[in-house]
Motif scaffolding. Structure first.
Motif, short mmCIF file in Angstrom:
data_model
loop_
_atom_site.label_atom_id
_atom_site.label_comp_id
_atom_site.label_asym_id
_atom_site.label_seq_id
_atom_site.Cartn_x
_atom_site.Cartn_y
_atom_site.Cartn_z
N LYS A 1 0.97 2.47 -14.78
CA LYS A 1 1.95 1.83 -14.47
C LYS A 1 2.91 1.06 -13.21
O LYS A 1 3.34 0.05 -12.93
CB LYS A 1 3.68 2.32 -14.42
N ILE A 2 2.52 1.87 -12.35
CA ILE A 2 3.04 1.02 -10.27
C ILE A 2 2.05 0.54 -10.05
O ILE A 2 2.15 -0.52 -8.95
CB ILE A 2 3.47 1.93 -9.36
N LEU A 3 0.54 0.64 -10.31
CA LEU A 3 -1.14 -0.07 -9.61
C LEU A 3 -0.64 -2.01 -10.06
O LEU A 3 0.12 -1.85 -10.99
CB LEU A 3 -2.58 0.16 -9.95
N ALA A 4 -0.89 -2.57 -9.26
CA ALA A 4 -1.58 -4.06 -9.56
C ALA A 4 -2.56 -4.14 -9.86
O ALA A 4 -3.60 -3.10 -9.98
CB ALA A 4 -1.09 -4.68 -8.31
N PRO A 5 -2.77 -5.55 -11.00
CA PRO A 5 -4.10 -5.71 -11.16
C PRO A 5 -4.72 -5.70 -9.98
O PRO A 5 -4.81 -6.28 -9.27
CB PRO A 5 -3.87 -7.03 -12.15
N LYS A 6 -6.01 -5.05 -10.72
CA LYS A 6 -7.49 -4.54 -9.55
C LYS A 6 -6.45 -3.85 -8.96
O LYS A 6 -6.80 -3.66 -7.44
CB LYS A 6 -8.46 -5.91 -9.12
N GLY A 7 -5.34 -3.19 -8.47
CA GLY A 7 -5.18 -2.14 -7.85
C GLY A 7 -6.31 -0.34 -7.88
O GLY A 7 -6.58 -0.04 -9.10
N LYS A 8 -6.04 0.20 -6.41
CA LYS A 8 -7.20 0.21 -6.40
C LYS A 8 -6.99 2.08 -5.70
O LYS A 8 -5.52 1.86 -5.43
CB LYS A 8 -8.54 0.47 -5.23
N PHE B 1 0.61 -1.22 0.20
CA PHE B 1 0.11 -0.27 0.14
C PHE B 1 0.55 0.80 0.36
O PHE B 1 1.92 1.28 0.52
CB PHE B 1 -1.22 -0.34 1.10
N LEU B 2 0.48 2.02 -0.77
CA LEU B 2 1.46 3.02 -1.22
C LEU B 2 0.70 4.63 -1.04
O LEU B 2 -0.29 5.01 -1.22
CB LEU B 2 1.62 3.47 -2.24
N GLU B 3 1.14 5.35 0.24
CA GLU B 3 0.31 7.13 0.54
C GLU B 3 1.41 8.04 -0.16
O GLU B 3 2.69 7.77 0.70
CB GLU B 3 0.21 7.18 1.61
N ILE B 4 1.05 8.25 -1.04
CA ILE B 4 2.20 10.04 -1.80
C ILE B 4 0.88 11.18 -1.05
O ILE B 4 0.26 11.27 -1.18
CB ILE B 4 1.73 9.55 -3.34
N GLY B 5 2.13 11.97 -1.23
CA GLY B 5 2.50 12.80 -0.10
C GLY B 5 1.38 12.70 1.91
O GLY B 5 0.01 13.45 1.57
N CYS B 6 2.56 12.58 2.44
CA CYS B 6 2.00 11.50 3.60
C CYS B 6 2.52 12.72 4.36
O CYS B 6 1.37 12.78 5.73
CB CYS B 6 3.08 9.94 3.62
N GLY B 7 2.35 14.23 4.56
CA GLY B 7 2.28 14.68 5.57
C GLY B 7 2.64 14.54 7.07
O GLY B 7 4.51 13.41 6.60
N ILE C 1 8.94 3.07 -7.87
CA ILE C 1 8.54 2.10 -7.48
C ILE C 1 8.03 1.18 -8.37
O ILE C 1 8.00 1.31 -9.63
CB ILE C 1 6.90 2.60 -7.06
N PRO C 2 8.35 -0.54 -7.93
CA PRO C 2 8.70 -1.68 -9.35
C PRO C 2 7.00 -1.48 -9.82
O PRO C 2 6.11 -1.75 -9.46
CB PRO C 2 8.54 -2.85 -8.58
N ALA C 3 7.27 -1.85 -11.06
CA ALA C 3 5.83 -1.55 -12.04
C ALA C 3 4.99 -2.46 -11.80
O ALA C 3 5.30 -3.78 -10.76
CB ALA C 3 5.98 -2.23 -13.93
N GLY C 4 3.77 -2.67 -11.40
CA GLY C 4 2.53 -3.55 -11.27
C GLY C 4 3.14 -4.10 -9.64
O GLY C 4 1.96 -4.59 -9.42
N SER C 5 3.17 -2.98 -8.93
CA SER C 5 3.25 -3.73 -7.43
C SER C 5 2.57 -3.64 -6.09
O SER C 5 2.58 -3.78 -5.48
CB SER C 5 4.66 -3.30 -6.68
N VAL C 6 1.47 -2.13 -6.89
CA VAL C 6 1.09 -1.71 -5.65
C VAL C 6 -0.50 -2.11 -5.49
O VAL C 6 -0.56 -1.39 -6.66
CB VAL C 6 1.20 0.15 -5.82
N SER C 7 -1.12 -2.03 -4.22
CA SER C 7 -2.55 -2.99 -4.50
C SER C 7 -3.57 -1.71 -4.11
O SER C 7 -4.73 -1.33 -4.40
CB SER C 7 -2.43 -4.57 -3.97
N ARG C 8 -2.84 -0.83 -3.71
CA ARG C 8 -3.23 0.69 -2.98
C ARG C 8 -2.58 1.79 -3.23
O ARG C 8 -1.82 1.95 -2.47
CB ARG C 8 -4.16 0.79 -1.64
N LEU C 9 -3.64 2.51 -3.72
CA LEU C 9 -2.52 4.05 -3.80
C LEU C 9 -3.63 4.90 -3.04
O LEU C 9 -4.53 5.18 -3.01
CB LEU C 9 -2.53 3.71 -5.67
N TYR C 10 -3.31 5.51 -1.97
CA TYR C 10 -4.19 6.63 -0.88
C TYR C 10 -3.73 7.87 -1.62
O TYR C 10 -2.25 8.37 -0.94
CB TYR C 10 -3.48 6.74 0.21
N LEU C 11 -4.51 8.53 -1.46
CA LEU C 11 -4.25 10.07 -2.17
C LEU C 11 -5.00 11.34 -1.42
O LEU C 11 -6.26 10.58 -1.34
CB LEU C 11 -4.44 10.86 -3.49
#
Ligand SMILES: C[S@@+](CC[C@H](N)C(=O)[O-])C[C@H]1O[C@@H](n2cnc3c(N)ncnc32)[C@H](O)[C@@H]1O
Length: 214
Positions: free
Chosen positions: A141-148, A42-48, A104-114
């Motif tokens: 590019k970085i989201l896994a299949p069905k990544g959200k 799970f990745l968060e971008i701009g985590c403050g 971030i490795p391609a296709g590796s992130v199953s959740r991305l939080y903004l």
């Protein structure tokens, strides 16, 4: 987020540097070996200052959590929070999200939080919004299949722009709501960020959506 330079920065960084995600010789984050847990990334971008990622780590102790932040002193405060709260599945990265697809490795992130991304309201700055078409292509590019992608903001202008941007750039949208804190379903596992606490206390409603590549 503008801040005064932090005192004792070097000493403070030394104490938390174990929480940085290692990069390989190409500048790509080394994910699997860097965590003691097996779960999805799970990745968060701009985590403050880290309230969200630290809360998320308690909700998902078996997942690999990575928080990215542009401003070094803000990131340091997030790392100190994670260190104080002794969470062991969170790592941090000081980077500009513009470069996320190289790091971030391609296709590796199953959740991305903004969460509460800077709105950049002037049209000439629209490209900087973290939900602009350029960023949405990087995320593909970085989201896994069905990544959200989980997106929330109090800024109605940014929310409306983002809805359109997701739909026009190959994402489908689910789980939209315009008053997150009043929603019986979506509020149950909501983790408040620093901005969220501040702005909801002032009466701003929180918008949220989930986006997935079509
Ligand atoms: C409005 S603050 C919200 C902070 C936190 N998510 C919250 O809700 O409390 C936006 C954060 O995103 C960071 N940020 C903005 N643009 C960024 C980028 N291109 N790459 C990484 N971080 C960024 C800022 O430095 C700031 O800390």
């Amino acid at each position: 987020m503008r801040m005064r330079p932090k005192k004792n920065r070097d000493k403070r960084m030394e104490k938390v540097e174990k929480l940085f995600i290692p990069l390989d010789e190409n500048g790509c984050a080394v994910i699997d070996e860097s965590y003691n847990v097996e779960g999805e990334l799970f990745l968060e971008i701009g985590c403050g200052k880290g309230a969200f990622i630290t809360g998320l780590s308690k909700q998902y102790p078996d997942n690999k959590l990575l928080a990215v932040e542009l401003v070094p002193d803000v990131l340091m405060m997030a790392m100190e929070k994670a260190d104080r709260e002794e969470v062991n599945n969170v790592r941090f990265l000081n980077a500009n999200a513009e470069n996320i697809a190289d790091i971030i490795p391609a296709g590796s992130v199953s959740r991305l939080y903004l969460n509460f991304s800077d709105p950049w309201p002037k049209k000439r700055n629209a490209k900087r919004r973290l939900t602009s078409p350029l960023f949405l292509e990087r995320y593909k590019k970085i989201l896994a299949p069905k990544g959200k992608i989980f997106f929330k903001t109090d800024n109605k202008g940014l929310f409306d722009y983002s809805l359109e941007s997701f739909v026009n750039n190959g994402y489908s949208i689910t789980d939209i709501c315009f008053d997150l804190h009043a929603d019986d379903v979506f509020s149950t596992d909501n983790i408040e960020t620093e901005y969220e606490k501040n702005f909801s206390a002032k009466g701003f409603l929180i918008n949220r959506l989930v986006a997935e590549i079509r």
